[in-house]
Design a protein around this motif. Structure first.
Motif, short mmCIF file in Angstrom:
data_model
loop_
_atom_site.label_atom_id
_atom_site.label_comp_id
_atom_site.label_asym_id
_atom_site.label_seq_id
_atom_site.Cartn_x
_atom_site.Cartn_y
_atom_site.Cartn_z
N GLU A 14 19.17 13.98 -8.62
CA GLU A 14 17.37 13.41 -8.44
C GLU A 14 16.91 11.64 -7.40
OE1 GLU A 14 16.60 12.83 -12.56
OE2 GLU A 14 17.06 14.76 -13.04
N ARG A 15 18.48 10.68 -7.49
CA ARG A 15 17.62 10.19 -6.71
C ARG A 15 17.80 10.56 -4.82
NH1 ARG A 15 20.75 4.92 -8.50
NH2 ARG A 15 21.14 5.43 -10.81
N TYR A 16 18.39 11.22 -4.94
CA TYR A 16 19.24 11.69 -3.43
C TYR A 16 17.83 12.64 -2.85
CZ TYR A 16 20.91 14.38 0.87
OH TYR A 16 21.01 15.34 1.30
N ALA A 17 17.11 13.72 -4.25
CA ALA A 17 16.31 14.63 -3.86
C ALA A 17 15.12 13.48 -3.79
CB ALA A 17 16.55 15.48 -5.22
N GLU A 18 14.81 12.37 -3.83
CA GLU A 18 13.35 11.67 -3.97
C GLU A 18 13.20 11.35 -2.93
OE1 GLU A 18 13.42 9.17 -7.39
OE2 GLU A 18 12.73 10.66 -8.39
N LYS A 19 14.55 10.68 -2.27
CA LYS A 19 14.98 10.25 -0.73
C LYS A 19 14.38 11.18 0.20
CE LYS A 19 17.33 5.67 -2.62
NZ LYS A 19 18.37 5.30 -2.10
N GLN A 20 15.21 12.22 0.16
CA GLN A 20 14.99 12.90 0.66
C GLN A 20 13.92 13.87 1.05
OE1 GLN A 20 17.86 13.79 3.12
NE2 GLN A 20 16.74 14.95 4.25
N LEU A 21 13.09 13.52 -0.14
CA LEU A 21 11.78 14.07 0.26
C LEU A 21 11.02 13.29 0.71
CD1 LEU A 21 9.77 16.55 -0.81
CD2 LEU A 21 9.48 15.27 -3.10
N ASP A 24 11.53 13.61 4.56
CA ASP A 24 10.81 14.25 5.10
C ASP A 24 9.85 14.43 5.01
OD1 ASP A 24 13.41 15.67 5.21
OD2 ASP A 24 13.55 17.03 3.59
N LYS A 25 9.36 14.01 3.98
CA LYS A 25 7.50 13.57 4.27
C LYS A 25 7.17 12.77 5.52
CE LYS A 25 3.08 12.09 1.44
NZ LYS A 25 3.57 11.21 0.49
N VAL A 26 7.85 11.31 5.44
CA VAL A 26 7.24 11.02 6.63
C VAL A 26 8.07 11.50 8.13
CG1 VAL A 26 8.21 8.57 8.18
CG2 VAL A 26 7.67 8.90 5.40
N ARG A 27 8.74 12.01 8.20
CA ARG A 27 9.41 12.35 8.98
C ARG A 27 8.08 13.73 9.97
NH1 ARG A 27 14.13 16.11 10.09
NH2 ARG A 27 13.03 17.38 8.09
N PRO A 31 4.45 11.78 14.19
CA PRO A 31 3.80 12.47 15.12
C PRO A 31 2.39 12.59 14.76
CG PRO A 31 5.67 14.17 14.35
CD PRO A 31 5.49 13.53 13.67
N LEU A 32 1.85 13.28 13.29
CA LEU A 32 0.21 13.69 13.86
C LEU A 32 -0.33 11.98 13.12
CD1 LEU A 32 -2.12 15.31 12.64
CD2 LEU A 32 -1.38 15.07 10.77
N ILE A 33 0.17 10.90 12.87
CA ILE A 33 -0.29 9.64 12.00
C ILE A 33 -0.06 9.05 13.89
CG2 ILE A 33 0.65 7.75 10.92
CD1 ILE A 33 1.72 9.54 9.19
N GLN A 34 1.17 9.60 14.56
CA GLN A 34 0.34 8.57 15.69
C GLN A 34 -0.46 9.14 16.85
OE1 GLN A 34 4.72 9.33 16.65
NE2 GLN A 34 5.59 7.31 16.62
#
Length: 85
Positions: A14-21, A24-27, A31-34
């Motif tokens: 669960e912790r791994y999935a949350e961190k990966q999510l 991925d969201k930030v990644r 580019p859009l935020i920039q």
């Protein structure tokens, strides 16, 4: 013991999935935020604002285009547009 180990494994997954999510969201959004931040800076250019207030002034238009051309290499597709309202 088996139940304890399964609970630990589930907790780690669960912790791994949350961190990966989150990663991925930030990644995905970075580019859009920039581009949005760059567009905001672009819109705040003093020569561009001056020209927008007086669009018939050719000198202001030339100064605005010189200032905006400096931003072109920073946009991901190397293009921009200006719409005066």
């Amino acid at each position: 013991m088996r139940v304890v180990v399964e609970d630990i494994v589930v907790s780690w997954i669960e912790r791994y999935a949350e961190k990966q999510l989150r990663f991925d969201k930030v990644r995905t959004l970075l580019p859009l935020i920039q581009e949005v931040k760059l567009s905001q800076d672009f819109a705040q250019l003093a020569p561009l604002k001056a020209w927008a207030k007086n669009p018939d002034d050719l000198l202001l238009k030339q100064q605005a285009f010189q200032a905006t051309e400096q931003f072109r290499p920073y946009f991901s597709d190397r293009s921009y547009f200006i719409a005066l309202h």
